[in-house]
Scaffold this motif. Structure first.
Motif, mmCIF file in Angstrom:
data_model
loop_
_atom_site.group_PDB
_atom_site.id
_atom_site.type_symbol
_atom_site.label_atom_id
_atom_site.label_comp_id
_atom_site.label_asym_id
_atom_site.label_seq_id
_atom_site.Cartn_x
_atom_site.Cartn_y
_atom_site.Cartn_z
ATOM 1 N N GLY A 180 0.816 -1.207 0.000
ATOM 2 C CA GLY A 180 0.000 0.000 0.000
ATOM 3 C C GLY A 180 0.847 1.252 0.000
ATOM 4 O O GLY A 180 2.045 1.216 0.319
ATOM 5 N N GLU A 181 0.238 2.376 -0.322
ATOM 6 C CA GLU A 181 0.995 3.615 -0.497
ATOM 7 C C GLU A 181 1.650 4.115 0.785
ATOM 8 O O GLU A 181 2.610 4.895 0.738
ATOM 9 C CB GLU A 181 0.074 4.713 -1.050
ATOM 10 N N MET A 182 1.162 3.689 1.964
ATOM 11 C CA MET A 182 1.743 4.124 3.228
ATOM 12 C C MET A 182 2.552 3.023 3.906
ATOM 13 O O MET A 182 2.825 3.096 5.110
ATOM 14 C CB MET A 182 0.629 4.605 4.160
ATOM 15 N N ALA A 183 2.956 2.002 3.159
ATOM 16 C CA ALA A 183 3.688 0.878 3.731
ATOM 17 C C ALA A 183 4.975 1.333 4.421
ATOM 18 O O ALA A 183 5.342 0.824 5.485
ATOM 19 C CB ALA A 183 4.004 -0.145 2.648
ATOM 20 N N GLU A 184 5.661 2.288 3.826
ATOM 21 C CA GLU A 184 6.955 2.712 4.374
ATOM 22 C C GLU A 184 6.833 3.337 5.755
ATOM 23 O O GLU A 184 7.810 3.402 6.501
ATOM 24 C CB GLU A 184 7.618 3.714 3.427
ATOM 25 N N ALA A 185 5.643 3.796 6.125
ATOM 26 C CA ALA A 185 5.461 4.476 7.410
ATOM 27 C C ALA A 185 5.314 3.495 8.570
ATOM 28 O O ALA A 185 5.233 3.935 9.723
ATOM 29 C CB ALA A 185 4.231 5.375 7.345
ATOM 30 N N LEU A 186 5.284 2.186 8.294
ATOM 31 C CA LEU A 186 4.960 1.213 9.335
ATOM 32 C C LEU A 186 6.162 0.456 9.887
ATOM 33 O O LEU A 186 6.018 -0.372 10.778
ATOM 34 C CB LEU A 186 3.925 0.223 8.800
ATOM 35 N N GLY A 187 7.344 0.728 9.368
ATOM 36 C CA GLY A 187 8.546 0.166 9.961
ATOM 37 C C GLY A 187 8.832 -1.282 9.634
ATOM 38 O O GLY A 187 9.620 -1.937 10.334
ATOM 39 N N VAL A 188 8.213 -1.833 8.585
ATOM 40 C CA VAL A 188 8.517 -3.193 8.114
ATOM 41 C C VAL A 188 8.812 -3.109 6.619
ATOM 42 O O VAL A 188 8.479 -2.097 5.980
ATOM 43 C CB VAL A 188 7.346 -4.168 8.374
ATOM 44 N N PRO A 189 9.434 -4.127 6.026
ATOM 45 C CA PRO A 189 9.748 -4.064 4.600
ATOM 46 C C PRO A 189 8.513 -3.797 3.741
ATOM 47 O O PRO A 189 7.460 -4.405 3.940
ATOM 48 C CB PRO A 189 10.329 -5.448 4.312
ATOM 49 N N ALA A 190 8.647 -2.864 2.810
ATOM 50 C CA ALA A 190 7.530 -2.482 1.940
ATOM 51 C C ALA A 190 7.594 -3.254 0.634
ATOM 52 O O ALA A 190 8.674 -3.449 0.062
ATOM 53 C CB ALA A 190 7.572 -0.989 1.661
ATOM 54 N N VAL A 191 6.429 -3.697 0.165
ATOM 55 C CA VAL A 191 6.337 -4.441 -1.094
ATOM 56 C C VAL A 191 5.228 -3.828 -1.954
ATOM 57 O O VAL A 191 4.389 -3.074 -1.471
ATOM 58 C CB VAL A 191 6.044 -5.937 -0.850
ATOM 59 N N GLU A 192 5.246 -4.153 -3.220
ATOM 60 C CA GLU A 192 4.185 -3.736 -4.140
ATOM 61 C C GLU A 192 2.966 -4.622 -3.951
ATOM 62 O O GLU A 192 3.083 -5.742 -3.454
ATOM 63 C CB GLU A 192 4.687 -3.827 -5.583
ATOM 64 N N PRO A 193 1.774 -4.164 -4.350
ATOM 65 C CA PRO A 193 1.487 -2.890 -5.006
ATOM 66 C C PRO A 193 1.191 -1.771 -4.013
ATOM 67 O O PRO A 193 0.955 -2.011 -2.827
ATOM 68 C CB PRO A 193 0.235 -3.224 -5.830
ATOM 69 N N ARG A 194 1.161 -0.557 -4.542
ATOM 70 C CA ARG A 194 0.828 0.599 -3.722
ATOM 71 C C ARG A 194 -0.667 0.900 -3.765
ATOM 72 O O ARG A 194 -1.216 1.468 -2.820
ATOM 73 C CB ARG A 194 1.616 1.825 -4.193
ATOM 74 N N TYR A 195 -1.308 0.543 -4.880
ATOM 75 C CA TYR A 195 -2.725 0.854 -5.061
ATOM 76 C C TYR A 195 -3.473 -0.383 -5.559
ATOM 77 O O TYR A 195 -2.867 -1.300 -6.118
ATOM 78 C CB TYR A 195 -2.885 1.995 -6.081
ATOM 79 N N PRO A 196 -4.798 -0.405 -5.400
ATOM 80 C CA PRO A 196 -5.577 -1.519 -5.952
ATOM 81 C C PRO A 196 -5.460 -1.554 -7.476
ATOM 82 O O PRO A 196 -5.468 -0.514 -8.138
ATOM 83 C CB PRO A 196 -7.018 -1.197 -5.519
ATOM 84 N N SER A 197 -5.360 -2.748 -8.026
ATOM 85 C CA SER A 197 -5.336 -2.927 -9.475
ATOM 86 C C SER A 197 -6.601 -3.663 -9.904
ATOM 87 O O SER A 197 -7.273 -4.289 -9.074
ATOM 88 C CB SER A 197 -4.110 -3.749 -9.897
ATOM 89 N N PRO A 198 -6.961 -3.613 -11.186
ATOM 90 C CA PRO A 198 -8.124 -4.379 -11.644
ATOM 91 C C PRO A 198 -8.021 -5.866 -11.316
ATOM 92 O O PRO A 198 -8.983 -6.478 -10.856
ATOM 93 C CB PRO A 198 -8.134 -4.117 -13.153
ATOM 94 N N VAL A 199 -6.850 -6.456 -11.524
ATOM 95 C CA VAL A 199 -6.692 -7.873 -11.221
ATOM 96 C C VAL A 199 -6.830 -8.123 -9.724
ATOM 97 O O VAL A 199 -7.461 -9.102 -9.290
ATOM 98 C CB VAL A 199 -5.335 -8.395 -11.738
ATOM 99 N N GLY A 200 -6.257 -7.249 -8.901
ATOM 100 C CA GLY A 200 -6.381 -7.410 -7.461
ATOM 101 C C GLY A 200 -7.816 -7.317 -6.985
ATOM 102 O O GLY A 200 -8.252 -8.084 -6.116
#
Length: 223
Positions: free
Chosen positions: A159-179
């Protein structure tokens, strides 16, 4: 099965057409533009562009999925109102999907996961998921420092705020049609009736009902 997927619960304006063959979502065409001020202007043009690229029309879709939040009121209602109108016009079922679930469904990580998006006011919308991407906690809205990351036992965040939570950040940042389609896969394939289109705001509205007007007429004892 052809599924139209829409989401405006984040700064990304998301529209696409997904084929759900043998239970595996396959993107046919999509448009994703990050612009928090243009949901209303971009959503339908992007959907029509995606349909044209895929060689289909609105009426070819068998169902519609739409992100139901959590998200800000103004942006979120654009996607949900558009999906509801399309469903009525094309006589197709419209299935709401939690946008955090859609991000989790496509996250590039193993093990338990945390998903967080921007709730503004220095807060995040968040939810926790197990390794199978079933939601275990949330969705909730809190300041990043108040999210109980250590207690949740997550290995990564998306998610777009993953970096603010103190754990490794992964994609995606936003919902996708497939998701979005992957998160709704079971209900789509079962043919079950859609859940009501109820937006997940998680906050009380800023606007309040006005109280009684104060009287400007002097009291009886006034001189």
């Amino acid at each position: 099965m052809l599924v139209i997927a829409l989401d405006t619960s984040t700064p990304a304006v998301t529209a696409g057409l997904v084929a759900l063959d043998d239970g595996t979502p396959r993107p046919l065409a999509e448009r994703v533009t990050v612009n928090p001020r243009a949901h209303g202007e971009l959503l339908m043009p992007q959907l029509l562009d995606a349909l044209a690229e895929a060689g289909h029309r609105l009426g070819d879709a068998d169902a519609i999925v739409v992100g139901s939040g959590p998200g800000p009121f103004t942006g979120l209602r654009v996607g949900m109102a558009t999906a509801a109108a399309l469903g009525q016009a094309c006589d197709r079922p419209v299935h709401p999907v939690c946008g955090l679930d859609a991000i989790a469904a496509q996250a590039a990580a193993d093990g338990p996961l945390l998903v967080a998006t921007d709730a503004r006011r220095k807060e995040v919308y968040w939810a926790a998921y197990d390794a199978a991407r079933a939601r275990t906690t949330g969705p909730r809205v809190q300041r990043p420092a108040d999210v109980p990351v250590a207690d949740l036992g997550v290995a990564a965040a998306a998610g777009e705020m993953a970096e603010a939570l103190g754990v490794p950040a992964v994609e995606p940042r936003y919902p996708s049609p497939v998701g979005l389609v992957r998160a709704a896969r079971e209900v789509l394939l079962s043919g079950a009736e859609p859940e009501p289109l109820v937006p997940l705001y998680l906050r009380r509205p800023d606007a309040a009902t006005p109280g009684p007007r104060k009287s400007v007429v002097p009291g009886r004892g006034a001189r």
